[in-house]
Design a protein around this motif. Structure first.
Motif, mmCIF file in Angstrom:
data_model
loop_
_atom_site.group_PDB
_atom_site.id
_atom_site.type_symbol
_atom_site.label_atom_id
_atom_site.label_comp_id
_atom_site.label_asym_id
_atom_site.label_seq_id
_atom_site.Cartn_x
_atom_site.Cartn_y
_atom_site.Cartn_z
ATOM 1 N N VAL A 202 -21.929 1.139 -40.545
ATOM 2 C CA VAL A 202 -22.932 2.090 -40.054
ATOM 3 C C VAL A 202 -22.286 3.174 -39.200
ATOM 4 N N LEU A 203 -21.414 2.772 -38.276
ATOM 5 C CA LEU A 203 -20.781 3.763 -37.398
ATOM 6 C C LEU A 203 -19.792 4.636 -38.164
ATOM 7 N N LEU A 204 -19.089 4.069 -39.113
ATOM 8 C CA LEU A 204 -18.176 4.873 -39.928
ATOM 9 C C LEU A 204 -18.955 5.927 -40.713
ATOM 10 N N SER A 205 -20.082 5.543 -41.283
ATOM 11 C CA SER A 205 -20.910 6.500 -42.013
ATOM 12 C C SER A 205 -21.418 7.592 -41.084
ATOM 13 N N GLY A 206 -21.791 7.215 -39.850
ATOM 14 C CA GLY A 206 -22.256 8.205 -38.894
ATOM 15 C C GLY A 206 -21.175 9.195 -38.498
ATOM 16 N N ILE A 207 -19.951 8.721 -38.296
ATOM 17 C CA ILE A 207 -18.846 9.615 -37.933
ATOM 18 C C ILE A 207 -18.500 10.545 -39.087
ATOM 19 N N GLN A 208 -18.472 10.014 -40.290
ATOM 20 C CA GLN A 208 -18.136 10.841 -41.448
ATOM 21 C C GLN A 208 -19.221 11.865 -41.766
ATOM 22 N N ALA A 209 -20.457 11.630 -41.284
ATOM 23 C CA ALA A 209 -21.538 12.584 -41.516
ATOM 24 C C ALA A 209 -21.524 13.749 -40.536
ATOM 25 N N ILE A 210 -20.714 13.661 -39.491
ATOM 26 C CA ILE A 210 -20.630 14.751 -38.515
ATOM 27 C C ILE A 210 -19.868 15.921 -39.140
ATOM 28 N N PRO A 211 -20.399 17.141 -39.070
ATOM 29 C CA PRO A 211 -19.691 18.299 -39.664
ATOM 30 C C PRO A 211 -18.303 18.471 -39.067
ATOM 31 N N SER A 212 -17.318 18.549 -39.919
ATOM 32 C CA SER A 212 -15.932 18.659 -39.441
ATOM 33 C C SER A 212 -15.639 20.006 -38.817
ATOM 34 N N ASP A 213 -16.443 21.034 -39.146
ATOM 35 C CA ASP A 213 -16.140 22.362 -38.602
ATOM 36 C C ASP A 213 -16.342 22.407 -37.097
ATOM 37 N N MET A 214 -17.258 21.587 -36.556
ATOM 38 C CA MET A 214 -17.461 21.560 -35.108
ATOM 39 C C MET A 214 -16.232 20.976 -34.404
ATOM 40 N N GLN A 215 -15.700 19.922 -34.968
ATOM 41 C CA GLN A 215 -14.507 19.323 -34.375
ATOM 42 C C GLN A 215 -13.301 20.233 -34.516
ATOM 43 N N GLU A 216 -13.168 20.896 -35.662
ATOM 44 C CA GLU A 216 -12.047 21.807 -35.864
ATOM 45 C C GLU A 216 -12.127 22.989 -34.914
ATOM 46 N N SER A 217 -13.343 23.496 -34.674
ATOM 47 C CA SER A 217 -13.506 24.618 -33.738
ATOM 48 C C SER A 217 -13.092 24.218 -32.332
ATOM 49 N N ALA A 218 -13.461 23.002 -31.931
ATOM 50 C CA ALA A 218 -13.075 22.532 -30.602
ATOM 51 C C ALA A 218 -11.560 22.374 -30.489
ATOM 52 N N LYS A 219 -10.918 21.891 -31.544
ATOM 53 C CA LYS A 219 -9.460 21.742 -31.507
ATOM 54 C C LYS A 219 -8.774 23.104 -31.453
ATOM 55 N N ILE A 220 -9.335 24.085 -32.168
ATOM 56 C CA ILE A 220 -8.757 25.439 -32.124
ATOM 57 C C ILE A 220 -8.877 26.022 -30.717
ATOM 58 N N ASP A 221 -9.966 25.695 -30.026
ATOM 59 C CA ASP A 221 -10.158 26.186 -28.652
ATOM 60 C C ASP A 221 -9.300 25.444 -27.643
ATOM 61 N N GLY A 222 -8.533 24.473 -28.089
ATOM 62 C CA GLY A 222 -7.605 23.774 -27.193
ATOM 63 C C GLY A 222 -8.071 22.419 -26.721
ATOM 64 N N ALA A 223 -9.178 21.903 -27.244
ATOM 65 C CA ALA A 223 -9.673 20.591 -26.830
ATOM 66 C C ALA A 223 -8.807 19.489 -27.429
ATOM 67 N N THR A 233 -18.112 14.088 -30.783
ATOM 68 C CA THR A 233 -18.381 12.988 -31.703
ATOM 69 C C THR A 233 -19.444 12.036 -31.160
ATOM 70 N N LEU A 234 -19.271 11.583 -29.926
ATOM 71 C CA LEU A 234 -20.218 10.618 -29.368
ATOM 72 C C LEU A 234 -21.640 11.175 -29.242
ATOM 73 N N PRO A 235 -21.836 12.392 -28.705
ATOM 74 C CA PRO A 235 -23.220 12.904 -28.663
ATOM 75 C C PRO A 235 -23.863 13.015 -30.043
ATOM 76 N N LEU A 236 -23.100 13.482 -31.044
ATOM 77 C CA LEU A 236 -23.665 13.598 -32.382
ATOM 78 C C LEU A 236 -23.848 12.233 -33.049
ATOM 79 N N LEU A 237 -23.121 11.241 -32.559
ATOM 80 C CA LEU A 237 -23.231 9.891 -33.103
ATOM 81 C C LEU A 237 -24.302 9.069 -32.380
#
Length: 320
Positions: A202-223, A233-237
């Motif tokens: 269940v949790l794996l499915s929830g993580i994989q359903a999170i849009p990757s572009d949000m995480q990539e944008s945060a990494k580009i901003d230096g997170a 990840t946790l708030p969206l999960l």
């Protein structure tokens, strides 16, 4: 057209309009009735199954909770609320509640945290992740009875693999299931492993359903990795975590199979959870009235805890 003809035509047109609207309303009402009847027809098999296996046992439990049964389990007298009174005055009732609460505290947070950690580590598309996902999901395919038998062998005081490794390390063997200090912990370890597969999926499915572009944008901003996980990840999960928490709490309060196979409530009632107490009253002592009363109280406890979780925790869930 003279004035007389106009006065005759206008009421006639109004009557036609009202008749048309009435026909439309009748047609819409008839269509809704047909759709409702069709829906009930499709639901009939499910309603029949629920009536046989859920509604009837619930009504029967309410009836038996107010009766006294003989040693053969037959109803002999009306008891009213005497079964509930005797239950709340019994020390075993509160002991079973305490053991069940400890078991829930041992298993629910551990299962969710461990499944979340494994899901976060294996959610990516890196090589070999499919193998790990399959391995971590395997417990979901094993029944409670099969898992309990397997872990009974692992916990065996002389032939068990756990004590074998303890002896290799120079430690004394541990009586996992026969020592009051270890019995509940041992069954809890087995339960965490058994529930890990479903929670992980269940949790794996929830993580994989999170849009990757949000995480990539945060990494580009230096997170960093941890900031992305805890801030995005946790708030969206959180809806998935909320679901797993509610389901896990209900499962922990209804646990029975592993206790019946591994410890039978012992030693010294240290693993005597609430459901096993209901089973013992019904099928060992043949006090079906008392067992029904305890089952209804358990139902009320689960309902109240579920409502509390929805009232207190759901407001912190971030629905997208």
């Amino acid at each position: 057209m003279n004035a007389m003809e106009e006065t005759l035509v206008i009421p006639h047109q109004a009557q036609n309009t009202e008749k048309t609207l009435l026909q439309k309303k009748t047609s819409v009402r008839a269509r809704h009735m047909r759709e409702t009847a069709l829906g009930l027809l499709f639901l009939a098999p499910s309603l029949a199954v629920f009536s046989i296996f859920c509604f009837y046992p619930l009504i029967r439990s309410v009836y038996l909770s107010m009766q006294v049964t003989n040693p053969r389990g037959k109803v002999v007298d009306f008891a009213g609320f005497d079964n509930f009174k005797a239950m709340f005055e019994s020390e075993a009732f509160y002991q079973n509640l305490l053991v069940t609460g400890k078991f829930a505290l041992y298993t629910v947070p551990t299962t969710i945290i461990l499944a979340l950690l494994l899901a976060a580590l294996t959610a990516g598309a890196r090589p070999g992740m499919k193998l790990f996902q399959s391995v971590f999901s395997m417990p979901v395919a094993i029944s409670v009875g099969t898992g309990a038998v397997i872990w009974n062998l692992l916990f065996h005081p002389t032939a068990g693999i756990f004590n074998y490794f303890l002896k290799l390390a120079g430690f004394e063997a541990v009586p996992w299931l026969s020592d009051p200090a270890w019995a509940l912990f041992s069954v809890s370890v087995m339960t965490v492993w058994m529930n890990l597969g479903f929670t992980y999926i269940v949790l794996l499915s929830g993580i994989q359903a999170i849009p990757s572009d949000m995480q990539e944008s945060a990494k580009i901003d230096g997170a960093g990795m941890f900031i992305v996980f805890f801030r995005i990840t946790l708030p969206l999960l959180s809806p998935t975590l909320f679901f797993t928490l509610v389901v896990s709490v209900i499962q922990s309060l209804q646990a029975f199979g592993q206790f019946h196979i591994m410890t039978k409530g012992g030693p010294i009632h240290t693993t005597d959870v609430f459901v096993y107490g209901v089973f013992r009253e019904a099928f060992v002592n043949y006090r079906f009235g008392m067992a029904s009363a305890e089952a209804l109280v358990l139902f009320a406890i689960i309902l109240i805890l579920t409502l509390v979780q929805f009232v207190v925790l759901e407001r912190k869930v971030h629905y997208r």
